[in-house]
Design a protein around this motif. Structure first.
Motif, mmCIF file in Angstrom:
data_model
loop_
_atom_site.group_PDB
_atom_site.id
_atom_site.type_symbol
_atom_site.label_atom_id
_atom_site.label_comp_id
_atom_site.label_asym_id
_atom_site.label_seq_id
_atom_site.Cartn_x
_atom_site.Cartn_y
_atom_site.Cartn_z
ATOM 1 N N ALA A 1 15.809 49.501 8.834
ATOM 2 C CA ALA A 1 15.185 48.476 7.988
ATOM 3 C C ALA A 1 16.248 47.490 7.494
ATOM 4 C CB ALA A 1 14.472 49.121 6.806
ATOM 5 N N THR A 2 17.433 48.006 7.136
ATOM 6 C CA THR A 2 18.503 47.123 6.682
ATOM 7 C C THR A 2 18.933 46.169 7.785
ATOM 8 O OG1 THR A 2 19.305 48.776 5.144
ATOM 9 C CG2 THR A 2 20.848 47.048 5.761
ATOM 10 N N ALA A 3 19.133 46.735 8.991
ATOM 11 C CA ALA A 3 19.549 45.892 10.109
ATOM 12 C C ALA A 3 18.508 44.813 10.362
ATOM 13 C CB ALA A 3 19.737 46.743 11.363
ATOM 14 N N ARG A 4 17.258 45.203 10.279
ATOM 15 C CA ARG A 4 16.169 44.266 10.570
ATOM 16 C C ARG A 4 16.085 43.170 9.490
ATOM 17 N NH1 ARG A 4 12.653 41.084 12.257
ATOM 18 N NH2 ARG A 4 10.927 40.799 10.872
ATOM 19 N N GLU A 5 16.173 43.578 8.237
ATOM 20 C CA GLU A 5 15.956 42.610 7.158
ATOM 21 C C GLU A 5 17.164 41.708 6.914
ATOM 22 O OE1 GLU A 5 13.014 42.019 5.556
ATOM 23 O OE2 GLU A 5 12.230 43.429 7.020
ATOM 24 N N THR A 6 18.359 42.208 7.234
ATOM 25 C CA THR A 6 19.524 41.343 7.047
ATOM 26 C C THR A 6 19.789 40.540 8.309
ATOM 27 O OG1 THR A 6 20.991 43.091 7.816
ATOM 28 C CG2 THR A 6 20.685 42.910 5.445
ATOM 29 N N GLY A 7 19.089 40.886 9.380
ATOM 30 C CA GLY A 7 19.259 40.154 10.627
ATOM 31 C C GLY A 7 20.520 40.531 11.380
ATOM 32 N N SER A 8 21.172 41.630 10.992
ATOM 33 C CA SER A 8 22.398 41.987 11.692
ATOM 34 C C SER A 8 22.703 43.470 11.503
ATOM 35 C CB SER A 8 23.547 41.132 11.167
ATOM 36 O OG SER A 8 24.737 41.871 11.091
ATOM 37 N N ALA A 9 23.080 44.132 12.617
ATOM 38 C CA ALA A 9 23.404 45.556 12.563
ATOM 39 C C ALA A 9 24.666 45.796 11.740
ATOM 40 C CB ALA A 9 23.601 46.102 13.982
ATOM 41 N N LYS A 10 25.469 44.747 11.621
ATOM 42 C CA LYS A 10 26.717 44.831 10.865
ATOM 43 C C LYS A 10 26.473 45.361 9.444
ATOM 44 C CE LYS A 10 28.512 41.074 9.137
ATOM 45 N NZ LYS A 10 28.823 39.627 9.116
ATOM 46 N N TRP A 11 25.434 44.865 8.804
ATOM 47 C CA TRP A 11 25.172 45.251 7.418
ATOM 48 C C TRP A 11 24.692 46.693 7.330
ATOM 49 C CZ3 TRP A 11 27.633 42.700 4.090
ATOM 50 C CH2 TRP A 11 27.860 41.329 4.273
ATOM 51 N N ALA A 12 24.005 47.152 8.374
ATOM 52 C CA ALA A 12 23.576 48.548 8.388
ATOM 53 C C ALA A 12 24.794 49.463 8.476
ATOM 54 C CB ALA A 12 22.627 48.793 9.558
ATOM 55 N N TRP A 13 25.754 49.087 9.319
ATOM 56 C CA TRP A 13 26.989 49.872 9.416
ATOM 57 C C TRP A 13 27.745 49.846 8.098
ATOM 58 C CZ3 TRP A 13 27.722 53.364 12.876
ATOM 59 C CH2 TRP A 13 27.151 53.233 14.143
ATOM 60 N N PHE A 14 27.790 48.673 7.501
ATOM 61 C CA PHE A 14 28.476 48.522 6.217
ATOM 62 C C PHE A 14 27.849 49.457 5.184
ATOM 63 C CE2 PHE A 14 28.540 46.356 2.043
ATOM 64 C CZ PHE A 14 29.904 46.392 1.811
ATOM 65 N N GLN A 15 26.518 49.489 5.195
ATOM 66 C CA GLN A 15 25.801 50.341 4.249
ATOM 67 C C GLN A 15 26.111 51.814 4.510
ATOM 68 O OE1 GLN A 15 21.470 50.338 4.585
ATOM 69 N NE2 GLN A 15 21.347 49.823 2.425
ATOM 70 N N LEU A 16 26.053 52.196 5.775
ATOM 71 C CA LEU A 16 26.294 53.597 6.139
ATOM 72 C C LEU A 16 27.713 54.023 5.763
ATOM 73 C CD1 LEU A 16 25.548 56.227 7.641
ATOM 74 C CD2 LEU A 16 26.305 55.148 9.741
ATOM 75 N N ILE A 17 28.685 53.221 6.183
ATOM 76 C CA ILE A 17 30.081 53.605 5.959
ATOM 77 C C ILE A 17 30.441 53.489 4.482
ATOM 78 C CG2 ILE A 17 32.479 52.995 6.506
ATOM 79 C CD1 ILE A 17 31.327 52.109 9.296
ATOM 80 N N GLY A 18 30.020 52.382 3.874
ATOM 81 C CA GLY A 18 30.349 52.149 2.464
ATOM 82 C C GLY A 18 29.805 53.251 1.565
ATOM 83 N N LEU A 19 28.536 53.585 1.747
ATOM 84 C CA LEU A 19 27.922 54.590 0.883
ATOM 85 C C LEU A 19 28.525 55.966 1.132
ATOM 86 C CD1 LEU A 19 24.181 53.505 0.876
ATOM 87 C CD2 LEU A 19 25.766 53.452 -1.037
ATOM 88 N N THR A 20 28.793 56.272 2.412
ATOM 89 C CA THR A 20 29.359 57.584 2.705
ATOM 90 C C THR A 20 30.766 57.709 2.122
ATOM 91 O OG1 THR A 20 28.054 57.554 4.722
ATOM 92 C CG2 THR A 20 29.739 59.254 4.552
ATOM 93 N N ALA A 21 31.541 56.638 2.240
ATOM 94 C CA ALA A 21 32.889 56.665 1.665
ATOM 95 C C ALA A 21 32.805 56.838 0.151
ATOM 96 C CB ALA A 21 33.624 55.372 2.015
ATOM 97 N N MET A 22 31.878 56.103 -0.459
ATOM 98 C CA MET A 22 31.723 56.203 -1.906
ATOM 99 C C MET A 22 31.316 57.628 -2.296
ATOM 100 S SD MET A 22 29.644 53.582 -4.218
ATOM 101 C CE MET A 22 28.034 54.222 -4.434
ATOM 102 N N ALA A 23 30.407 58.203 -1.519
ATOM 103 C CA ALA A 23 29.949 59.565 -1.787
ATOM 104 C C ALA A 23 31.122 60.528 -1.734
ATOM 105 C CB ALA A 23 28.896 59.976 -0.762
ATOM 106 N N TRP A 24 31.947 60.361 -0.728
ATOM 107 C CA TRP A 24 33.075 61.277 -0.558
ATOM 108 C C TRP A 24 34.049 61.151 -1.719
ATOM 109 C CZ3 TRP A 24 38.390 60.598 0.281
ATOM 110 C CH2 TRP A 24 39.073 61.770 0.643
ATOM 111 N N ILE A 25 34.355 59.912 -2.083
ATOM 112 C CA ILE A 25 35.316 59.699 -3.164
ATOM 113 C C ILE A 25 34.796 60.310 -4.468
ATOM 114 C CG2 ILE A 25 36.397 57.935 -4.633
ATOM 115 C CD1 ILE A 25 36.441 56.150 -2.088
ATOM 116 N N ILE A 26 33.531 60.028 -4.797
ATOM 117 C CA ILE A 26 33.004 60.502 -6.072
ATOM 118 C C ILE A 26 32.879 62.022 -6.079
ATOM 119 C CG2 ILE A 26 30.982 60.452 -7.590
ATOM 120 C CD1 ILE A 26 30.661 57.516 -6.793
ATOM 121 N N ALA A 27 32.317 62.590 -4.989
ATOM 122 C CA ALA A 27 32.142 64.044 -4.937
ATOM 123 C C ALA A 27 33.506 64.734 -5.002
ATOM 124 C CB ALA A 27 31.384 64.436 -3.668
#
Lengths: 88, 744
Positions: free
Chosen positions: B704-730
């Motif tokens: 849905a993110t890739a579709r709504e932002t018009g680019s797969a780049k933002w979906a990757w950004f979301q996946l990697i960014g959130l996972t990195a944040m999760a790891w750091i906080i946990a």
């Protein structure tokens, strides 16, 4: 109307006030925007806010958004915007 | 003059007093009959585009013209929607394009640029400008700009019934003459006047000569500047028609960046800038404001001549409703009550439907499995049942939520409440750098991220939209509840469980606010859009419009996001099913089955599955990342769960069940909890929960993110960014906790 009206108004003196301080039900004339970029000035113009136009303040609680009546439609402005709009 | 409608019977129908006028100077005047016009048309298909102010009822007119024959797409490279439809009228086929609603045609917003570009480049045969007839002056501002472009404009005076009720009387023929455009009256909400409109389109397109365009006098100083720039343009672009040059000169004076880039050379731009500052110095304001002022002057002159109004009462009832709805004390409770209703409508009504869909696909899976003999392990079976049927089911299961949500949103928008909601919430949302309307997708995110991300379409500003999309996965969705439901009771005593669940949700919100704040300071920086919008009068929404809106959204989801979700699910199925080597249990299982010891065989099958998963690609991946997982107390088995959770968050529980060799984990949760408790400390358990809260949005969310932002780049950004944040906080929580020996 109004290039003349507008010039008249602005040449009189600098006694303009800001929209955010206008009480409800009061009718004022729009003068311009403080420090607004051209984008926002154009957007206001498209909504009918051109110099000299009469606006009626429908709602102004002293905080939060202001609602105006301009050319028969209701426009809502954020507080930040309202405190930059010069009226007389 | 009013054209007799041979096809409209005389009677008391509301459409009866709706008329259609053509300006003097159209040739022939009056236009030939529709039949004759049709035979004159050189082509049998017409391209018609619709423009108009937001809230003018443009979409209703469009729906009435095209019915359900609509197509929703995107303009290339941008996130603005392109909605088009087809209509056959008499012998003519019309392609109708609904351009984005706008107040003017400057180059300042993406929507306005698109609308303008469409009219200039695609050259529609007729441009319908839909106006709210009860608010004519402001609505005519756009019309005047279209007329100046020499676009083939036909004015549609919509909401003519309301205009009459409010005491407006028009001299339509006179107004049509002054503006040089035909005028058709309609009442979109009652589907009245549409036939007349379709006839008028055919007649207008077939005119031998359109009426002359009115001349708007911008006053001596601006006119002189127009002459100068126009002369410069003639040198560089001699092929341009004179009216086009005048229009371009006017636009350049208005500081139109797009056209300056297209037509300007250095000398021309220099001349333009000089004229702009010259005008500003003698008239005391920027050219674009002076030009806007003159346009309004022309409009108010035309209106004074042709319009009579008793009293201005357009907002009487609306103001009364607003006194309650936007009341300082009542606004918030009312807003939250409505939002609660929207949420309940979407999920409470949607969940039984989702269950039926799940039951259906479960049944389908079992039926297809039944084609293979009991206990056999066919690869094709697994692909069909777990990969494809599971994947398609996983796509369709969201459909009820999405359709119900958009039905609710379209009622909120069409009734006029959405504009109020935006301004009520703006005070709060503004502080974290978001628009008031962002609240709605964020709230929906607690149910499911997929419809929530689609709901960001209500936000016009791209930066607001992008920021909101990025933080939506932090709102704990319904799919994560089973994870918390498994883990919290596994590690914490009963009295702590409810507060902990609240804490997890609350922590997500705090993070979302922080992320929004940070994103607006970095990636999506920029002056936050000043909050200025029109408050439309309250109206009763039409069922037809809402239903069409819902249908279009559902279809769009299936077509665009659905395919990506399906592919993603199949890939994840592949990762956790391959490779499939023979195991030491195989022979024993066959033996036990042969002797009829089914219970013992099932136990072994469970063990075998655990072994297979641990050796699968997903299992190996889990082991590879184990060092990273250890920093917050987890191990590779949790890793497999997290990877499985990318397919859908709920799968985390089932996947843990498989790796911990607990048969039918969802039914025998307690057994799984026991095993978890043995292997992990309470602190590690808490950190795993936090990690699951933040990390890895599911594949449907990413699609849905890739579709709504018009680019797969933002979906990757979301996946990697959130996972990195999760790891750091946990990890941070785990290390701090370990240092102080809390919960070990």
């Amino acid at each position: 109307m109004a290039i003349s009206t507008m010039q008249e108004i602005s040449s009189k003196n600098h006694s303009h006030i800001y929209l955010s301080s206008v009480p409800e039900k009061k009718k004022v004339q729009f003068l311009g925007v403080d420090g607004g970029g051209r984008g926002i000035r154009n957007r206001l113009a498209a909504l009918g806010l051109v110099p000299g136009v009469e606006i009626e303040v429908i709602r102004n609680h002293g905080w939060g958004c202001c609602i105006l009546s301009v050319k028969g439609s209701r426009i809502v402005l954020g507080r930040g915007m309202a405190s930059r709009i010069q009226v007389i | 003059m009013a054209i007799d409608k041979s096809n409209s019977p005389s009677g008391k129908s509301p459409s009866n007093d709706l008329t259609c006028v053509f300006p003097q100077g159209s040739k022939p005047h009056p236009p030939a009959s529709v039949q004759d016009s049709q035979s004159r048309l050189s082509q049998s298909s017409l391209l018609v585009s619709l423009v108009g102010n937001p809230n003018s009822g443009k979409t209703t007119v469009f729906n009435n013209m095209t019915g359900s024959r609509q197509h929703v797409g995107n303009y290339p490279g941008v996130t603005v929607e392109k909605i088009s439809g087809k209509r056959n009228w008499r012998e003519c086929s019309m392609e109708v394009v609904d351009l984005p609603g706008s107040y003017s045609l400057t180059a300042w917003s993406e929507e306005e640029r698109l609308a303008r570009r469409f009219i200039l480049d695609e050259k529609p045969d007729v441009v319908l400008d839909v106006l709210d007839a009860s608010n004519l002056e402001r609505n005519l501002y756009l019309a005047v700009q279209l007329i100046e472009m020499h676009a083939p404009v036909l004015l549609v005076f919509n909401m003519s019934d309301m205009a009459r009720v409010r005491g407006f009387e028009f001299d339509l023929q006179r107004l049509s003459d002054l503006l040089g455009t035909p005028i058709v009256q309609t009442v979109g909400s009652k589907n009245a006047g549409i036939d007349t409109l379709l006839d008028a389109i055919v007649q207008y397109a077939a005119l031998e000569e359109k009426a002359p365009t009115p001349f708007i006098d911008y006053g001596p100083d601006i006119e002189a500047a127009i002459q100068l720039i126009s002369g410069k343009l003639e040198e560089t672009h001699p092929d341009l028609a004179i009216h086009k040059r005048r229009w371009l000169a006017l636009k350049l004076l208005e500081n139109d960046g797009e056209l300056a880039e297209k037509y300007g050379n250095e000398a021309l731009l220099e001349c333009m800038r000089k004229q702009q500052s010259h005008i500003q110095s003698i008239l005391g304001d920027t050219p674009e404001i002076l030009i806007a002022d003159r346009r309004y002057g022309f409009i108010s002159g035309a209106c004074q001549e042709t319009m009579r109004s008793t009293v201005e009462r357009r907002h009487d009832r609306s103001d009364q409703i607003d006194a309650v709805v936007t009341h300082p004390l009542l606004a918030f409770p009312l807003f939250f009550a409505l939002m609660y209703l929207v949420f309940q409508f979407t999920f409470t009504l949607g969940n039984p439907l989702m269950n039926w869909i799940e039951i259906f696909f479960g049944w389908l899976g079992n039926t297809v499995s039944g084609f293979w003999p009991e206990g056999s392990e066919s690869l094709l079976q697994s692909l069909l049942v777990d990969g494809i049927i599971g994947g398609v089911g996983g796509v369709i299961v969201f459909l009820p939520n999405i359709m119900l949500l958009f039905l609710a949103i379209s009622f909120l928008e069409d009734s006029g409440y959405m504009a109020r909601a935006a301004f009520i919430m703006d005070q709060l949302m503004h502080k974290i750098g978001l628009h008031g309307k962002s609240f709605i997708p964020m709230l929906i995110g607690f149910g499911c991220s997929v419809p929530a991300i689609m709901a960001t379409r209500i936000l016009e500003n791209r930066r607001d939209r992008m920021t909101t999309i990025m933080l939506i996965p932090l709102m704990s969705c319904g799919g994560r509840l089973p994870i918390y439901g498994l883990l919290i009771p596994a590690f914490f005593p009963k009295q702590w469980q409810a507060p902990l669940l609240w804490l997890v949700y609350f922590f997500g919100i705090v993070l979302a606010v922080t992320v929004a704040f940070l994103l607006r300071k970095t990636l999506f920086r920029g002056e936050s859009e000043p909050f200025v919008m029109e408050l439309p009068p309250y109206r009763i929404p039409t069922l037809k419009g809402a239903a069409l809106h819902m249908w279009n959204r559902g279809w769009l989801y299936l077509k665009k996001a659905g395919t990506v979700i399906l592919v993603g699910s199949i890939i994840l199925w592949f990762l956790s099913s391959f490779p499939r080597p023979a195991t030491e249990y195989d022979s024993q299982i066959t033996q036990l089955k042969a002797t009829g010891e089914m219970e013992a065989a099932s136990d072994l099958i469970t063990k075998k599955q655990a072994l297979l998963v641990s050796q699968s690609f997903a299992g190996r991946l889990g082991k590879t990342i184990e060092p990273a997982l250890e920093s917050f107390g987890a191990d590779w088995r949790v890793g497999i769960g997290v990877i499985g959770g990318i397919a859908a968050k709920e799968i985390f529980v089932a996947q843990l069940g498989v790796v911990f060799s607990v048969r039918d984990a969802e039914a025998s949760v307690d057994k799984l909890r026991e095993k978890l408790q043995q292997d992990f400390s309470a602190l590690a358990g808490f950190c795993i929960i936090i990690f699951c809260l933040i990390s890895t949005p599911c594949v449907a969310t990413l699609a849905a993110t890739a579709r709504e932002t018009g680019s797969a780049k933002w979906a990757w950004f979301q996946l990697i960014g959130l996972t990195a944040m999760a790891w750091i906080i946990a990890s941070a929580i785990y290390q701090v906790g370990k240092y102080f020996a809390i919960g070990i």
